[in-house]
Design a protein around this motif. Structure first.
Motif, PDB file in Angstrom:
ATOM      1  N   ILE A 129       0.840  -1.204   0.000  1.00 48.94           N
ATOM      2  CA  ILE A 129       0.000   0.000   0.000  1.00 48.94           C
ATOM      3  C   ILE A 129       0.874   1.252   0.000  1.00 48.94           C
ATOM      4  O   ILE A 129       0.588   2.237  -0.712  1.00 48.94           O
ATOM      5  N   GLY A 130       1.970   1.234   0.777  1.00 46.24           N
ATOM      6  CA  GLY A 130       2.874   2.381   0.748  1.00 46.24           C
ATOM      7  C   GLY A 130       3.510   2.582  -0.619  1.00 46.24           C
ATOM      8  O   GLY A 130       3.683   3.724  -1.067  1.00 46.24           O
ATOM      9  N   TYR A 131       3.853   1.490  -1.294  1.00 47.09           N
ATOM     10  CA  TYR A 131       4.433   1.610  -2.645  1.00 47.09           C
ATOM     11  C   TYR A 131       3.418   2.205  -3.623  1.00 47.09           C
ATOM     12  O   TYR A 131       3.771   3.074  -4.430  1.00 47.09           O
ATOM     13  N   ILE A 132       2.189   1.763  -3.569  1.00 47.78           N
ATOM     14  CA  ILE A 132       1.167   2.302  -4.489  1.00 47.78           C
ATOM     15  C   ILE A 132       0.929   3.780  -4.210  1.00 47.78           C
ATOM     16  O   ILE A 132       0.797   4.592  -5.136  1.00 47.78           O
ATOM     17  N   GLN A 133       0.877   4.169  -2.940  1.00 40.62           N
ATOM     18  CA  GLN A 133       0.663   5.573  -2.608  1.00 40.62           C
ATOM     19  C   GLN A 133       1.813   6.450  -3.089  1.00 40.62           C
ATOM     20  O   GLN A 133       1.597   7.587  -3.527  1.00 40.62           O
ATOM     21  N   ALA A 134       3.051   5.930  -3.012  1.00 40.87           N
ATOM     22  CA  ALA A 134       4.212   6.739  -3.367  1.00 40.87           C
ATOM     23  C   ALA A 134       4.461   6.788  -4.867  1.00 40.87           C
ATOM     24  O   ALA A 134       4.840   7.844  -5.399  1.00 40.87           O
ATOM     25  N   HIS A 135       4.254   5.683  -5.585  1.00 38.02           N
ATOM     26  CA  HIS A 135       4.638   5.617  -6.993  1.00 38.02           C
ATOM     27  C   HIS A 135       3.455   5.586  -7.953  1.00 38.02           C
ATOM     28  O   HIS A 135       3.594   6.001  -9.114  1.00 38.02           O
ATOM     29  N   HIS A 136       2.327   5.102  -7.535  1.00 37.64           N
ATOM     30  CA  HIS A 136       1.168   5.031  -8.423  1.00 37.64           C
ATOM     31  C   HIS A 136      -0.095   5.460  -7.679  1.00 37.64           C
ATOM     32  O   HIS A 136      -1.016   4.664  -7.460  1.00 37.64           O
ATOM     33  N   PRO A 137      -0.151   6.719  -7.258  1.00 40.12           N
ATOM     34  CA  PRO A 137      -1.358   7.144  -6.517  1.00 40.12           C
ATOM     35  C   PRO A 137      -2.619   7.093  -7.358  1.00 40.12           C
ATOM     36  O   PRO A 137      -3.717   6.972  -6.818  1.00 40.12           O
ATOM     37  N   GLU A 138      -2.462   7.198  -8.675  1.00 34.12           N
ATOM     38  CA  GLU A 138      -3.652   7.127  -9.534  1.00 34.12           C
ATOM     39  C   GLU A 138      -4.265   5.730  -9.560  1.00 34.12           C
ATOM     40  O   GLU A 138      -5.405   5.547 -10.024  1.00 34.12           O
ATOM     41  N   ALA A 139      -3.540   4.727  -9.060  1.00 38.76           N
ATOM     42  CA  ALA A 139      -4.032   3.352  -9.083  1.00 38.76           C
ATOM     43  C   ALA A 139      -4.796   2.965  -7.819  1.00 38.76           C
ATOM     44  O   ALA A 139      -5.210   1.816  -7.690  1.00 38.76           O
ATOM     45  N   LEU A 140      -4.984   3.923  -6.926  1.00 36.96           N
ATOM     46  CA  LEU A 140      -5.796   3.614  -5.750  1.00 36.96           C
ATOM     47  C   LEU A 140      -7.249   3.443  -6.152  1.00 36.96           C
ATOM     48  O   LEU A 140      -7.714   4.047  -7.138  1.00 36.96           O
ATOM     49  N   PRO A 141      -7.993   2.635  -5.482  1.00 33.50           N
ATOM     50  CA  PRO A 141      -9.393   2.400  -5.874  1.00 33.50           C
ATOM     51  C   PRO A 141     -10.190   3.706  -5.868  1.00 33.50           C
ATOM     52  O   PRO A 141     -10.033   4.549  -4.988  1.00 33.50           O
ATOM     53  N   ARG A 142     -11.047   3.882  -6.884  1.00 35.24           N
ATOM     54  CA  ARG A 142     -11.869   5.085  -6.997  1.00 35.24           C
ATOM     55  C   ARG A 142     -13.158   4.742  -7.724  1.00 35.24           C
ATOM     56  O   ARG A 142     -13.249   3.753  -8.446  1.00 35.24           O
ATOM     57  N   TRP A 143     -14.124   5.600  -7.504  1.00 33.46           N
ATOM     58  CA  TRP A 143     -15.399   5.474  -8.212  1.00 33.46           C
ATOM     59  C   TRP A 143     -15.382   6.398  -9.422  1.00 33.46           C
ATOM     60  O   TRP A 143     -14.944   7.542  -9.357  1.00 33.46           O
ATOM     61  N   ARG A 144     -15.867   5.897 -10.559  1.00 31.09           N
ATOM     62  CA  ARG A 144     -15.896   6.663 -11.797  1.00 31.09           C
ATOM     63  C   ARG A 144     -17.331   7.092 -12.108  1.00 31.09           C
ATOM     64  O   ARG A 144     -18.280   6.340 -11.889  1.00 31.09           O
ATOM     65  N   GLY A 145     -17.445   8.307 -12.654  1.00 30.80           N
ATOM     66  CA  GLY A 145     -18.742   8.822 -13.106  1.00 30.80           C
ATOM     67  C   GLY A 145     -18.582   9.580 -14.411  1.00 30.80           C
ATOM     68  O   GLY A 145     -17.493  10.054 -14.747  1.00 30.80           O
ATOM     69  N   GLU A 146     -19.631   9.728 -15.181  1.00 30.03           N
ATOM     70  CA  GLU A 146     -19.585  10.403 -16.484  1.00 30.03           C
ATOM     71  C   GLU A 146     -20.686  11.453 -16.536  1.00 30.03           C
ATOM     72  O   GLU A 146     -21.850  11.174 -16.210  1.00 30.03           O
ATOM     73  N   LEU A 147     -20.303  12.701 -16.948  1.00 29.98           N
ATOM     74  CA  LEU A 147     -21.255  13.800 -17.081  1.00 29.98           C
ATOM     75  C   LEU A 147     -21.740  13.871 -18.522  1.00 29.98           C
ATOM     76  O   LEU A 147     -20.942  13.902 -19.466  1.00 29.98           O
ATOM     77  N   ASP A 148     -23.030  13.888 -18.703  1.00 25.36           N
ATOM     78  CA  ASP A 148     -23.622  13.951 -20.041  1.00 25.36           C
ATOM     79  C   ASP A 148     -23.941  15.404 -20.370  1.00 25.36           C
ATOM     80  O   ASP A 148     -24.810  16.023 -19.745  1.00 25.36           O
ATOM     81  N   ARG A 149     -23.211  16.035 -21.354  1.00 26.02           N
ATOM     82  CA  ARG A 149     -23.398  17.425 -21.783  1.00 26.02           C
ATOM     83  C   ARG A 149     -24.040  17.515 -23.168  1.00 26.02           C
ATOM     84  O   ARG A 149     -23.897  18.511 -23.860  1.00 26.02           O
ATOM     85  N   SER A 150     -24.761  16.521 -23.593  1.00 23.71           N
ATOM     86  CA  SER A 150     -25.394  16.569 -24.922  1.00 23.71           C
ATOM     87  C   SER A 150     -26.586  17.507 -24.970  1.00 23.71           C
ATOM     88  O   SER A 150     -26.945  18.004 -26.031  1.00 23.71           O
ATOM     89  N   HIS A 151     -27.276  17.829 -23.862  1.00 25.29           N
ATOM     90  CA  HIS A 151     -28.416  18.754 -23.819  1.00 25.29           C
ATOM     91  C   HIS A 151     -27.970  20.070 -23.228  1.00 25.29           C
ATOM     92  O   HIS A 151     -27.283  20.098 -22.212  1.00 25.29           O
ATOM     93  N   PRO A 152     -28.349  21.240 -23.900  1.00 27.63           N
ATOM     94  CA  PRO A 152     -27.935  22.552 -23.373  1.00 27.63           C
ATOM     95  C   PRO A 152     -28.613  22.823 -22.048  1.00 27.63           C
ATOM     96  O   PRO A 152     -29.734  22.406 -21.788  1.00 27.63           O
ATOM     97  N   ALA A 153     -27.884  23.568 -21.249  1.00 25.03           N
ATOM     98  CA  ALA A 153     -28.425  23.897 -19.940  1.00 25.03           C
ATOM     99  C   ALA A 153     -29.488  24.966 -20.069  1.00 25.03           C
ATOM    100  O   ALA A 153     -29.416  25.877 -20.906  1.00 25.03           O
ATOM    101  N   THR A 154     -30.479  24.930 -19.316  1.00 20.87           N
ATOM    102  CA  THR A 154     -31.594  25.899 -19.318  1.00 20.87           C
ATOM    103  C   THR A 154     -31.451  26.815 -18.137  1.00 20.87           C
ATOM    104  O   THR A 154     -30.968  26.422 -17.074  1.00 20.87           O
TER     105      THR A 154
END
Length: 383
Positions: free
Chosen positions: A331-356
């Motif tokens: 865990i210390g190695y991942i934090q120091a050298h590959h912090p982007e590889a820590l577990p995370r939740w992914r989400g996607e924003l849909d911008r196909s409709h204009p905001a009102t």
């Protein structure tokens, strides 16, 4: 003078009894001195005999005088009388009790000699734990058998108790059934102790898991087993429980153990450098026995990858420390050298409709209602 002494000897039974007691005590002193001299010479270079002498000294102090007195009264009995018969009977009971005591002490001496021959404070103590477990369980079982046999023989020499026992056996019925049911746990534990001593599902210092508790077998008695839990608690388990219920024994064949460490990482984690780091951690760990050091990808879902690390050690205690060391290091190695590889939740924003905005929203119509008289509206029946 001599004629008077013989006349007193022939006609006074108590004088003969006193002389026999004196002769018996003198003979006991002589026999004790001879026996100890022979045993001390035999004990040179024989620790078992020396241990028997040390343990049997107390009962031997009573056994030899009682034996000589009993033999003297049997060979040259005085005139038959109730007090003399009672004395002979009491001497016989004391002799049997002392013999039982001596037998128990001798069993303890042989048990101690066997335990000293197989020390358990060595690296590979599997054979020692097997032998010590057998010796202790069989020794306690032999103690119980010797005591029961000795007590039974003593009771059989008492006429009143013997007749009472015969009458109880003749009218056993419900009483016998009740006694049998009451003695069932004792007998089942005794039989379970013999099974454990012969088949050895557990041994002293075995690592076991019982009812979800991890611990080591600390003591095996004639009726229960004491398990030392990792947090210094003690779990007391009846002997027959180990015969009737499943449990885990981590040191049944060998104390060597393979432990697992699970990690959840992101898909962007490269596995090759992580394997190199695991190898480095194992090489530097004194707990690793250089048998197993593996990193595997065991599962993957929509969120992360699951990695499993397998590491081996000489025993369960070292394996626990090694697993904690490897988990912390990775865990210390991942934090120091590959912090982007820590577990995370992914989400996607849909911008196909204009905001009102609020300006483009139609205004809500005002509520339509008739004015009330308080608002200045027309009043019914007004002028």
């Amino acid at each position: 003078m001599v004629d008077a002494f013989f006349a007193l000897w022939m006609h006074n039974a108590w004088v003969r009894l006193g002389l026999m007691v004196v002769v018996g005590l003198v003979l006991a002193v002589v026999l004790r001195a001879v026996a100890y001299a022979v045993l001390q010479r035999s004990a040179v270079g024989h620790p078992v005999i020396a241990d028997i002498m040390g343990r049997a000294s107390a009962p031997m102090e009573w056994l030899i005088p009682l034996l000589t007195l009993t033999m003297a009264l049997r060979i040259w009995p005085p005139a038959a009388s109730a007090p003399v018969a009672l004395l002979q009977h009491l001497l016989l009971i004391a002799l049997l009790a002392t013999g039982t005591w001596l037998a128990v002490r001798c069993i303890g001496a042989f048990e101690g000699a066997a335990i000293r021959r197989y020390p358990m404070d060595v690296a590979d103590n599997l054979r020692a734990r097997r032998v010590v477990t057998q010796v202790r369980v069989l020794g306690r079982t032999a103690d119980v058998i010797v005591i029961v046999i000795g007590a039974s023989i003593i009771l059989l020499t008492i006429p009143g108790v013997r007749q009472l026992g015969a009458s109880l056996l003749a009218s056993a019925g419900v009483a016998g059934l009740a006694i049998g049911l009451a003695a069932r746990p004792v007998l089942s534990n005794l039989i379970a102790g013999l099974q454990i001593a012969l088949t050895q599902p557990i041994r002293l210092d075995d690592v076991v898991i019982i009812e979800g508790e991890w611990g080591r077998v600390e003591e095996i008695t004639g009726s229960y087993v004491v398990v030392r839990i990792w947090d210094e608690r003690r779990l007391v388990v009846p002997l027959n429980w180990f015969i009737e219920n499943p449990f885990q024994n981590w040191t049944r064949r060998s104390s060597q153990l393979v432990g697992a460490v699970s990690l959840m990482v992101d898909y962007r984690m490269p596995l090759a450098p992580l394997r190199e780091e695991l190898k480095r951690l194992c090489d530097e760990a004194p707990e690793w026995d250089r048998r197993v050091c593996v990193l595997q990808l065991t599962d993957a879902n929509e969120h992360a990858m699951q990695l499993r690390v397998l590491v081996s050690s000489a025993d369960s205690g070292r394996n626990w420390d090694l697993r904690c060391r490897v988990r912390e290091g990775l865990i210390g190695y991942i934090q120091a050298h590959h912090p982007e590889a820590l577990p995370r939740w992914r989400g996607e924003l849909d911008r196909s409709h204009p905001a009102t905005d609020e300006a483009s929203m139609p205004a809500s119509p005002e509520p339509q209602h008739a004015p009330s008289p308080e608002d200045g509206g027309p009043r019914r029946g007004g002028a």
